[in-house]
Scaffold this motif. Structure first.
Motif, PDB file in Angstrom:
ATOM      1  N   LEU A   1      52.023  29.295  29.280  1.00 33.11           N
ATOM      2  CA  LEU A   1      53.209  28.652  29.761  1.00 33.11           C
ATOM      3  C   LEU A   1      53.524  27.457  28.803  1.00 33.11           C
ATOM      4  N   THR A   2      52.521  26.550  28.741  1.00 36.81           N
ATOM      5  CA  THR A   2      52.941  25.398  27.939  1.00 36.81           C
ATOM      6  C   THR A   2      53.239  25.594  26.338  1.00 36.81           C
ATOM      7  N   PRO A   3      52.696  26.507  25.814  1.00 40.18           N
ATOM      8  CA  PRO A   3      53.266  26.761  24.355  1.00 40.18           C
ATOM      9  C   PRO A   3      54.536  27.322  24.380  1.00 40.18           C
ATOM     10  N   SER A   4      55.080  27.907  25.633  1.00 41.50           N
ATOM     11  CA  SER A   4      56.683  28.371  25.677  1.00 41.50           C
ATOM     12  C   SER A   4      57.522  27.122  25.870  1.00 41.50           C
ATOM     13  N   LEU A   5      56.977  26.073  26.772  1.00 40.26           N
ATOM     14  CA  LEU A   5      57.815  24.921  26.933  1.00 40.26           C
ATOM     15  C   LEU A   5      57.787  23.785  26.006  1.00 40.26           C
TER      16      LEU A   5
END
Length: 314
Positions: A282-286
């Motif tokens: 999730l964090t790499p996409s955000l």
């Protein structure tokens, strides 16, 4: 002991995965696949924009290129294997393949922790000490911070990978996780790993608690400085930016701290897998959205790129 280690090396492991092989899991599979594609595209576009547009050749965006590159490598190290295992029904991973996943994952996780702290320092200097910014945060300093994040993260990963993989795994080879992660692997070891876990706590303090504390302190100083701004619109914009940044930081560090700084006996497979989704998928996409695409300079660079491509085609 030697026979056990040789047996482990020859048989490898089995990754039980994030979801079961059922028709209902196809929805979750599709969701993860879409996030993976979006993450790779977002971060690749971010890197290309920064490289092409001279207005983005600043220390902050230089650090962002490294963050985007780390995110691409990290999600590519985990998600393709997980999705392929689901489609083919083959969840096996070799000992060498598992070791590579552990090494690359720890390198990128540790490096990103330090890099996020460096980025918060950049924002602190830019907002709280703008007149000293050219001295405190020049190209040489940004290069040193980026290189230090990679080198320290790599050194830490080499130590932990070598240490974690030397334990004999003489019981089950089934890792109840969607990738080879140290806490999940330690559960399979048939020897006492208490001393090694203490080393993990020390690394957790260095790579998690210290950077998170520095990030929190820097944003507190930024907010205090912003409060002195007379323009209410500028204050609102700054608060919005800081809140989004802190949200991503908490989403990344929170689950990471909870996973790596608890004793092995307190870990449950379902909980560990759910937490890992935050800092691996999730964090790499955000990150590109929160740190870059909301910025006017990046939007202008994107518009310029699209216009140049459109005119070139015509």
């Amino acid at each position: 002991m030697m026979g056990q280690e040789n047996h482990t090396f020859s048989t490898g492991f089995i990754l039980l995965g994030l979801f079961s092989s059922s028709p209902q899991s196809l929805v979750f599979f599709s969701f993860i696949f879409i996030i993976f594609i979006m993450t790779v595209i977002e971060n690749t576009v971010m890197i290309l924009l920064i490289l092409r547009d001279s207005r983005l050749h600043t220390p902050m965006y230089f650090l962002l290129t490294h963050l985007s590159f780390m995110d691409i490598l990290h999600i590519s190290n985990i998600v393709p294997k997980m999705l392929t295992d689901f489609l083919l029904g083959n969840r096996r991973i070799s000992f060498a393949g598992c070791g590579f996943q552990v090494f690359l994952s720890l390198t990128l996780l540790g490096g990103e922790c330090l890099l996020l702290a460096a980025m918060s320092y950049d924002r602190y200097v830019a907002i709280c000490h703008p007149l000293h910014y050219p001295v405190l945060m020049n190209d040489s300093v940004s290069l040193l911070l980026a290189a230090g994040s990679w080198l320290v993260g790599t050194f830490n990963s080499i130590v932990h990978t070598a240490y974690a993989l030397h334990f004999p795994f003489c019981g089950s080879r089934a890792i109840d996780h969607f990738f080879c992660e140290v806490p999940a692997m330690l559960k399979l070891s048939c020897v006492d790993t208490t001393h090694y876990e203490r080393g993990v706590y020390v690394s957790g303090i260095i790579f998690l608690l210290v950077p998170f504390s520095l990030i929190f302190a820097s944003y507190v100083q930024v907010i205090l400085t912003v409060l002195q701004i007379k323009s209410s619109e500028a204050r609102k914009k700054s608060f919005s930016t800081c809140s989004f940044h802190m949200l991503v930081v908490i989403m990344y560090y929170g689950p990471f701290i909870f996973t790596y700084m608890r004793p092995k006996s307190y870990h449950t497979p379902g909980q560990d897998k759910s937490l890992a989704v935050f800092y691996t998928i999730l964090t790499p996409s955000l990150n590109p959205i929160i740190y870059s695409f909301r910025n006017k300079d990046v939007q202008a660079a994107m518009k310029k790129l699209l216009q140049s491509n459109f005119l070139h085609k015509n």
